[in-house]
Design a protein around this motif. Structure first.
Motif, short mmCIF file in Angstrom:
data_model
loop_
_atom_site.label_atom_id
_atom_site.label_comp_id
_atom_site.label_asym_id
_atom_site.label_seq_id
_atom_site.Cartn_x
_atom_site.Cartn_y
_atom_site.Cartn_z
N THR A 17 -6.84 -2.89 4.07
CA THR A 17 -7.56 -4.43 3.99
C THR A 17 -6.45 -5.53 4.54
OG1 THR A 17 -8.97 -5.15 2.57
CG2 THR A 17 -7.52 -6.66 2.98
N MET A 18 -5.71 -5.93 5.39
CA MET A 18 -4.78 -7.28 5.59
C MET A 18 -4.83 -8.09 5.03
SD MET A 18 -3.71 -9.70 9.16
CE MET A 18 -2.57 -10.14 9.71
N TYR A 187 -2.58 -1.40 -8.30
CA TYR A 187 -2.31 0.03 -9.02
C TYR A 187 -1.53 1.07 -7.99
CZ TYR A 187 -4.72 4.65 -9.59
OH TYR A 187 -4.88 6.32 -10.06
N THR A 188 -0.50 1.74 -8.52
CA THR A 188 -0.09 2.69 -7.68
C THR A 188 0.94 3.80 -7.85
OG1 THR A 188 2.39 1.60 -8.39
CG2 THR A 188 1.28 0.08 -6.40
N VAL A 211 -6.60 -2.70 -3.83
CA VAL A 211 -5.83 -2.07 -4.85
C VAL A 211 -4.71 -3.28 -3.73
CG1 VAL A 211 -3.17 -0.23 -5.16
CG2 VAL A 211 -5.93 -0.36 -5.35
N TRP A 212 -4.31 -4.36 -4.50
CA TRP A 212 -3.36 -5.65 -4.22
C TRP A 212 -1.34 -4.13 -4.38
CZ3 TRP A 212 0.69 -7.38 -7.36
CH2 TRP A 212 0.49 -7.62 -8.66
N SER A 213 -0.59 -5.00 -3.25
CA SER A 213 0.82 -4.59 -3.83
C SER A 213 0.92 -2.73 -3.85
CB SER A 213 1.03 -5.31 -4.78
OG SER A 213 2.87 -4.99 -4.43
N THR A 285 -10.96 0.73 -0.75
CA THR A 285 -9.27 -0.76 0.73
C THR A 285 -7.77 -0.29 -0.55
OG1 THR A 285 -9.32 -1.50 1.88
CG2 THR A 285 -10.46 -2.98 -0.31
N LEU A 286 -7.38 -1.16 0.35
CA LEU A 286 -5.64 -0.99 -0.58
C LEU A 286 -5.75 -2.39 1.24
CD1 LEU A 286 -4.03 2.52 0.66
CD2 LEU A 286 -5.44 1.76 -1.93
#
Length: 348
Positions: A17-18, A187-188, A211-213, A285-286
């Motif tokens: 995702t942008m 989540y990383t 997932v953000w960042s 999606t990320l």
């Protein structure tokens, strides 16, 4: 580009995702980036041409400027099957009702976002954070009104705890109100806390994960290394402290493995970190961002990278979170009766 169904819905989203938090560069968001309209147009074209079909923003990003830039860049006409996600909850003014998830605030902010985005409908409307002072019945009822009015298509949440999310799903079921189809979470490889509750809930309840960042604000990109100065032009050097790092030695151990795998495969550490996430349960999606075209191009390439079982195992080992209670107890007493959601938790 691969497309995955978002939670228990029929909506297909690209695995990338942008992200547009860099658009505008107003207030504290100047530490993240200051993408102007011309550059935003180029970056949106790049992402859409690469197969990305979802653009993510929030009303609070540069106090509405990010949404305005997206609206201007798209010119009121979305290319192809492009979806837009935005968020509400954070403070947008000085008044007592200028924040939160009340009916008043949500409906007002949705209408403001529609105006800035130059669109008739928001595809995914995310509750940006928990509001413990507004009854969930009121929040979900406001979302129901917005859906009935055709102003939003789907609802989701962001940054909720496990009990917050389950309570919301329970209210939706009991009251016949809109159900969150997705949760947008941090989540990383460095921050795997979501595996304790949020990912098992996602698997069990059919809530898609955005997932953000996903490379921890650039910390997992390979540009930051142990005992090296922070590179110029990064958000960390500018004073952006999200996400917090509790164990710096563990962070650099993870980065070391990312760089080793990346060098062996001829790709960046960032791509390896993103590929690991795309292989995790319930992840749809990320949300990738960037200050420039080169960063976006590098992240986009991760959509095609498939890690081997051995590479995933190395990354799992170096990043494994502690097995806290009750999970260590379950490992001894309940392991022969685990369901699919239980297996999300890495018990070693």
């Amino acid at each position: 580009m691969e497309y995955r169904t978002l939670g228990r819905s029929g909506l297909k989203v690209s695995t990338l995702t942008m992200g547009t938090m860099t658009f505008g560069g107003g207030g504290p968001f100047a530490k993240v980036g200051n993408t102007d309209l011309a550059e935003a147009r180029r970056l949106i074209d790049l992402c859409v041409d690469s197969g990305i079909n979802l653009i993510d923003t929030a009303n609070v990003y540069s106090r509405g400027t990010s949404e305005e830039i997206i609206g201007e860049a798209l010119g009121g006409k979305r290319p192809g099957d492009v979806l837009i996600a935005t968020k509400a909850r954070m403070r947008m003014g000085d008044g007592p009702n200028d924040e939160g998830l009340s009916r008043y605030h949500l409906i007002r902010q949705c209408e403001d976002s529609l105006r800035r985005l130059k669109t008739d409908v928001i595809d995914i409307y995310l509750m940006h954070a928990w509001d413990g002072t507004t009854p969930l019945e009121e929040t979900l009822g406001a979302l129901d009104t917005l859906i009935q009015q055709g102003k939003i298509r789907y609802a989701g949440c962001s940054n909720y705890s496990g009990w917050h999310l389950m309570k919301a799903l329970g209210v939706s079921e009991r009251q016949g109100l809109p159900r969150f189809i997705t949760q947008q979470i941090h989540y990383t490889l460095e921050a795997r806390e979501a595996e304790y509750e949020l990912l098992p809930i996602a698997v069990d309840q059919g809530v898609g994960v955005m997932v953000w960042s996903p490379i921890a604000g650039g910390l997992l990109s390979g540009k930051h290394r142990r005992n090296q100065a922070t590179p110029e032009g990064t958000r960390q050097l500018a004073g952006w402290t999200e996400p917090p790092i509790r164990d710096e030695n563990r962070l650099w151990n993870i980065v070391d493995v990312l760089v080793e795998i990346g060098e062996a495969r001829g790709v960046s550490a960032a791509q390896v970190a993103l590929a690991w996430l795309l292989g995790r349960p319930a992840v749809a999606t990320l949300v990738i961002g960037g200050r420039n075209e080169a960063q976006f191009r590098d992240n986009i390439a991760a959509a095609e990278l498939k890690l081997t079982a051995e590479e995933r195992a190395r990354l799992d080992r170096v990043s494994r979170p502690p097995v806290i209670y009750p999970y260590w107890h379950q490992a001894f007493t309940a392991n022969r009766r685990f369901g699919e959601a239980d297996l999300v938790i890495d018990r070693g």
